[in-house]
Design an enzyme around this catalytic site. Structure first.
Site, PDB file in Angstrom:
ATOM      1  N   GLN A  54       7.317   2.914  -6.239  1.00  0.00           N
ATOM      2  CA  GLN A  54       8.277   3.805  -5.550  1.00  0.00           C
ATOM      3  C   GLN A  54       9.593   3.854  -6.316  1.00  0.00           C
ATOM      4  OE1 GLN A  54       7.267   5.530  -2.949  1.00  0.00           O
ATOM      5  NE2 GLN A  54       5.369   4.397  -2.752  1.00  0.00           N
TER       6      GLN A  54
ATOM      7  N   TYR B 288       0.823  -1.218   0.000  1.00  0.00           N
ATOM      8  CA  TYR B 288       0.000   0.000   0.000  1.00  0.00           C
ATOM      9  C   TYR B 288       0.861   1.274   0.000  1.00  0.00           C
ATOM     10  CZ  TYR B 288      -0.135  -0.407   5.277  1.00  0.00           C
ATOM     11  OH  TYR B 288       0.138  -0.517   6.603  1.00  0.00           O
ATOM     12  N   GLU B 289       0.181   2.373  -0.202  1.00  0.00           N
ATOM     13  CA  GLU B 289       0.838   3.685  -0.309  1.00  0.00           C
ATOM     14  C   GLU B 289       1.752   3.734  -1.529  1.00  0.00           C
ATOM     15  OE1 GLU B 289      -0.750   5.521   1.880  1.00  0.00           O
ATOM     16  OE2 GLU B 289       0.111   6.942   0.441  1.00  0.00           O
ATOM     17  N   GLY B 290       1.337   3.078  -2.612  1.00  0.00           N
ATOM     18  CA  GLY B 290       2.174   2.943  -3.811  1.00  0.00           C
ATOM     19  C   GLY B 290       3.067   1.739  -3.617  1.00  0.00           C
TER      20      GLY B 290
END
Ligand SMILES: Cc1cc2nc3c(=O)[nH]c(=O)nc-3n(C[C@H](O)[C@H](O)[C@H](O)COP(=O)(O)OP(=O)(O)OC[C@H]3O[C@@H](n4cnc5c(N)ncnc54)[C@H](O)[C@@H]3O)c2cc1C
Length: 569
Positions: free
Chosen positions: A434, A427-429
């Site tokens: 990233q 999650y969060e990319g």
């Protein structure tokens, strides 16, 4: 096995390795001197060790559940959240204008790490609120700020982030949720969101959803997306939670880990929302939130890794098996177990240093307004997120291994760390995304920020040659190899960069990790810091060479292996 926040370790890193004291010399963070920092860390450690850590098992064993449309959280979570809110922890880095403490993001990063080590499922709730607070501070109208910020900062209300839809995950631009303007200036929000963390619960009075949606004239893709505040209970004229909004939790996801964190499928059915930021400017506003959350998620990985390490160390000291070359047969004295524990400790140190250095860079950027700090922080953010979370998974997996068969048995708790950590690289990319950010957007300066950081590494290694010639020489050479690889990288096509992105990010983390270990070793050339640095620099740093070979392998050979080849016998 209780969790103990690594207070002394973080103090050492801040004071002796990372130059945290520079922050207190700026007008913005003049309050963040040694005394305040000490008091904050001590109090935070007490909360994490004494209140949050005891909730970790109950969250795993008794997941959040949906009852008649309302989410009931795990036993004890309400009290745990109350302790976080009453301690003022939600406002640690928030602006004093609305009740925050205005302290550095660096301390916030420490807070996110320790709370995650103590109880990751519960920590997700304040993490999402922090991101929302920051997004509102930067992008909301004064009316929205005045109404929501004091309540989010006090913890009375909590925040969520609603991006993901079934067809729009990494590709947020594919979202279909609609926002239709109403005559009174509000918007009717309609659509379905999935995987919404802490999308509903019973620990606070209101849930404030920040929702990405498209206006009727919104262009396709990310350019046509706007951001909306959509509260579960619409505030009345006095700002108290009032009428129920037209949104509901459809179901809760059944997950591999973080069972105590309610992950909701949300349905917005003409729900009332108010725009945050400019029309079609939703992604810019959301990026503020996502940047904050990326560093926070990196810290989550490190926190779980620290907890898994503490757990494994205690077990290895206690468990006796076979004859060991030294000691009384405790498995800690077998060479391979010693290797695992040494690698775990060295990895946690390095990943934590990267995350805290990123925090300091963000704080210095804010305090000085200098673009060079901003660029340093921007470069470090994807590394802090991806490497911190990879280390969370690797170290917690090693933690299971140190326990042998008992690691696979739930009662020991080692397995929970492994299961809980596994979401963090997703999650969060995802970590792949990233890495693409690092080799793409973050290299749009032709590699300038990367070269500046590598110069710091080389200068430090050069200065260390007299005291630690062997370690310093290895770090200097690794930085030079990475510099050459970066020069190569910036000249490649997007496809070739992307094919090597994950390898490049990890190689960068290896070099940075060695740099911080070398700095630590210099404070203590004949002691444990230097011995740990040797483990990292001799055993883990060399990995950068094979990673950089992978980087240069390019995309063509990967695509030459066709999708049909992957299916062939
Ligand atoms: C427990 C949990 C909590 C979550 N919390 C939230 C939340 O609070 N709010 C929210 O909005 N979302 C949340 N999410 C969603 C999460 O952010 C997404 O799952 C994540 O961004 C990945 O999207 P996806 O699942 O659609 O995977 P996909 O995008 O389908 O990705 C699948 C694979 O393809 C790769 N991939 C995709 N696109 C590319 C590309 N362009 N280049 C290279 N590789 C690519 C990915 O790296 C991944 O390996 C949560 C998810 C989970 C499981």
């Amino acid at each position: 096995m209780p969790y103990a926040s690594p207070v002394a370790e973080v103090r050492f890193l801040l004071d002796k390795v990372l130059g945290y004291d520079r922050l207190a010399q700026t007008a913005t963070f003049a309050e963040a001197g040694a005394e305040t920092t000490e008091a904050i860390l001590t109090e935070l450690g007490r909360l994490c060790d004494g209140v949050l850590a005891p909730l970790n098992r109950s969250g795993d064993l008794t997941p959040a559940r949906l009852e008649n449309g309302i989410v009931r959280t795990s036993p004890g979570f309400k009290d745990g959240y109350k302790a976080i809110a009453e301690g003022g922890w939600l406002g640690l880095a928030a602006t004093p204008d609305h009740g925050g403490m205005g302290l550095p993001l660096t301390l916030n990063t420490v807070m996110n790490e320790w709370m995650s080590g103590a109880c990751l499922s519960l920590q997700l709730c304040p993490l999402l609120s922090q991101g929302q607070i920051e997004a509102l501070e930067h992008h909301a109208s004064d009316t929205i700020k005045d109404l929501y910020l004091p309540r989010l900062i006090s913890g009375e209300w909590t925040g969520t982030m609603n991006l993901t839809e079934p067809q729009a995950g990494s590709d947020v631009g594919a979202l279909r949720t609609k926002a239709e303007p109403r005559a009174d200036g509000s918007f009717a929000i309609t659509g379905q969101k999935i995987f919404i963390t802490w999308g509903d619960h019973d620990v606070a009075d209101n849930v404030c959803h920040l929702v990405l949606a498209r206006l009727p004239d919104g262009a396709p893709g990310t350019r046509g997306i706007s951001l909306f505040m959509v509260p579960k209970l619409i505030p009345d004229a006095q700002g108290n939670p009032g009428e129920r909004n037209a949104l509901r939790v459809v179901s809760l996801e059944h997950k591999l880990g973080i069972h105590g964190s309610p992950t909701c499928v949300m349905s917005f059915e003409g729900a009332t929302g108010w725009m945050v930021g400019k029309p079609h400017g939703g992604m810019a506003a959301m990026f503020t939130m996502m940047n904050n959350a990326r560093l926070g998620v990196g810290a989550q990985g490190i926190g779980v890794a620290e907890a898994a390490y503490q757990h494994a160390l205690a077990y290895a000291r206690d468990r006796k098996q076979g004859r060991t070359p030294l000691g009384d047969g405790a498995i800690i004295d077998h060479a391979d177990v010693r290797r695992m524990l040494a690698v775990m400790k060295a990895e946690v140190f390095a990943a934590r240093a990267i995350a805290l250095d990123c925090g300091i860079s963000l704080d210095m950027a804010r305090a000085t307004g200098k673009g060079s700090w901003q660029a340093r922080a921007a470069l470090l953010t994807p590394i802090a997120k991806a490497h911190g979370t990879d280390i969370g998974c690797e170290v917690s997996s090693m933690g299971v291994q140190v326990h042998g068969g008992m690691g696979f048995i739930e009662e020991t708790g080692a397995a929970q760390y492994f299961r809980d950590a596994r979401i963090t690289p997703i999650y969060e990319g995802t970590n792949g995304i990233q890495a693409m950010d690092l080799v793409g957007r973050k290299m749009m300066d032709g590699g300038e920020a990367a070269f500046r950081l590598l110069q710091e590494v080389e200068d430090n290694a050069e200065a260390a040659r007299a005291e630690a010639p062997d370690l310093a020489g290895k770090v200097w050479e690794a930085a030079e190899t990475l510099r050459e690889a970066t020069e190569w990288l910036v000249a490649q096509s997007a496809d070739d960069r992307n094919a090597g992105a994950v390898a490049y990010l990890r190689a960068f983390a290896r070099v940075l990790g060695a740099h911080y270990h070398l700095k630590a070793a210099l404070t203590d050339p004949a002691g444990p810091r230097a011995r740990l640095a040797r483990v990292f620099i001799d055993r883990l740093l060399p990995e950068h060479e094979s990673l950089l070979v992978q980087l240069r392998a390019g995309a063509a050979a990967l695509y030459a292996l066709t999708a049909e080849d992957l299916e062939s016998a």
